[in-house]
Design an enzyme around this catalytic site. Structure first.
Site, PDB file in Angstrom:
ATOM      1  NE  ARG A   1      -3.615   2.273   2.869  1.00 43.65           N
ATOM      2  CZ  ARG A   1      -4.635   2.584   2.430  1.00 43.65           C
ATOM      3  NH1 ARG A   1      -5.380   1.694   1.654  1.00 43.65           N
ATOM      4  NH2 ARG A   1      -5.306   3.687   3.085  1.00 43.65           N
TER       5      ARG A   1
ATOM      6  CB  ILE B   1      -5.850   5.702  -1.184  1.00 46.74           C
ATOM      7  CG1 ILE B   1      -5.442   4.295  -1.060  1.00 46.74           C
ATOM      8  CG2 ILE B   1      -4.857   6.565   0.018  1.00 46.74           C
ATOM      9  CD1 ILE B   1      -4.137   3.750  -1.137  1.00 46.74           C
ATOM     10  CB  SER B   2     -10.929   3.504   0.363  1.00 46.95           C
ATOM     11  OG  SER B   2     -11.590   4.099  -0.720  1.00 46.95           O
ATOM     12  CD  GLN B   3     -11.377   3.081   7.550  1.00 48.78           C
ATOM     13  OE1 GLN B   3     -12.517   3.391   7.057  1.00 48.78           O
ATOM     14  NE2 GLN B   3     -11.141   3.101   8.990  1.00 48.78           N
ATOM     15  N   PRO B   4      -8.074   1.322   4.726  1.00 50.42           N
ATOM     16  CG  PRO B   4      -5.921   0.679   5.582  1.00 50.42           C
ATOM     17  CD  PRO B   4      -6.983   1.711   5.470  1.00 50.42           C
TER      18      PRO B   4
END
Ligand code: SAH
Length: 240
Positions: free
Chosen positions: A62, A88-91
């Site tokens: 990531r 970028i979205s949260q994991p």
């Protein structure tokens, strides 16, 4: 009892997965430990249980998908800016969307909203047919660069209006939309196979939105799961 044995299988898989990763990349990837912690503390702890999804997030680097100055925060429990006002979205959200999409090897998957390319890379760990589209050409270009350098050659990316889907590659087994729309884009519904899954956040920009998982059943979208979320808005085309 069934729950416990499922949990044991999962733990075994994860230990095996991270063990293999570590053996292969001990010196070359100083982020492996952070990635393993992300998987256990952010994903498993919140109930993500699909072993293939957990292994995928434990593998994809990531930190390569965020601006270099933010690499140290890549495995933290939140979204991060990636330029052009996008994130970028949260994991956890990437994991839930991947799990809800139920991607099997060989499935054809469309992602609307390439952004950094991270979600596409996670999907590429689940199947070899991944298509991703973003309305901002500079993001597609940057994502393609990173994906190429990581040898994700099975991902096809292009810039364009994802509201219209990707007609020449349809139909898809799963479609993931990673920006919030006000309603399900009709083209995406049309480009989903019977039995296919559509994972999409719906709701007003910047305010409370809901992530939906629909399944196309007898030609209609049937709502199956929901989760409260916040995404950047999907740019909705004017039909031009
Ligand atoms: N999935 C990405 C994060 C996406 S952020 C990742 O893993 O990093 C949302 C993205 O949706 C942005 O890059 C934005 O440019 C894109 N977007 C917004 N409206 C769009 C549209 N109509 N078609 C395609 N992409 C769109």
């Amino acid at each position: 009892m069934i729950m416990i044995s499922r949990l044991l299988v999962l733990i075994a898989l994860l230990v095996l997965g991270s063990g293999l990763n570590q053996a292969a990349a001990q010196d070359s990837d100083p982020y492996q430990q952070l990635r393993d912690q992300m998987v256990t503390r952010q994903l498993m702890a919140r109930g993500v249980s699909d072993a293939r999804v957990l292994l995928a997030l434990g593998k994809v680097p990531r930190h390569r998908f965020v601006p270099e100055r933010l690499a140290a925060y890549a495995y933290a429990d939140h979204a991060l800016p990636i330029g052009s006002g996008q994130t970028i979205s949260q994991p956890y959200i990437v994991a839930i969307m991947s799990e809800w999409a139920e991607v099997k090897p060989g499935d054809k998957v469309l992602e609307v909203g390439t952004g950094s390319g991270y979600q596409a890379a996670v999907l590429a760990e689940l199947t070899d047919k991944v298509f991703t589209i973003d309305i901002r050409p500079e993001l597609v270009e940057q994502a393609e660069k990173v994906l190429r350098s990581l040898s994700y050659s099975q991902i096809k990316a292009k810039s364009g209006d994802g509201y219209q889907g990707w007609p020449s590659e349809a139909p898809f087994d799963a479609i993931l939309v990673t920006a919030a729309a006000s309603r399900v884009p009709p083209a995406l519904e049309a480009q989903l196979k019977e039995g296919g899954r559509l994972v999409i956040p719906l709701g007003p920009a910047g305010r409370a939105q809901t992530l939906y998982r629909y399944r196309k059943t007898q030609g209609k979208l049937v709502e199956e799961k929901t989760l409260a979320v916040i995404f950047v808005p999907l740019v909705e085309s004017t039909g031009k």
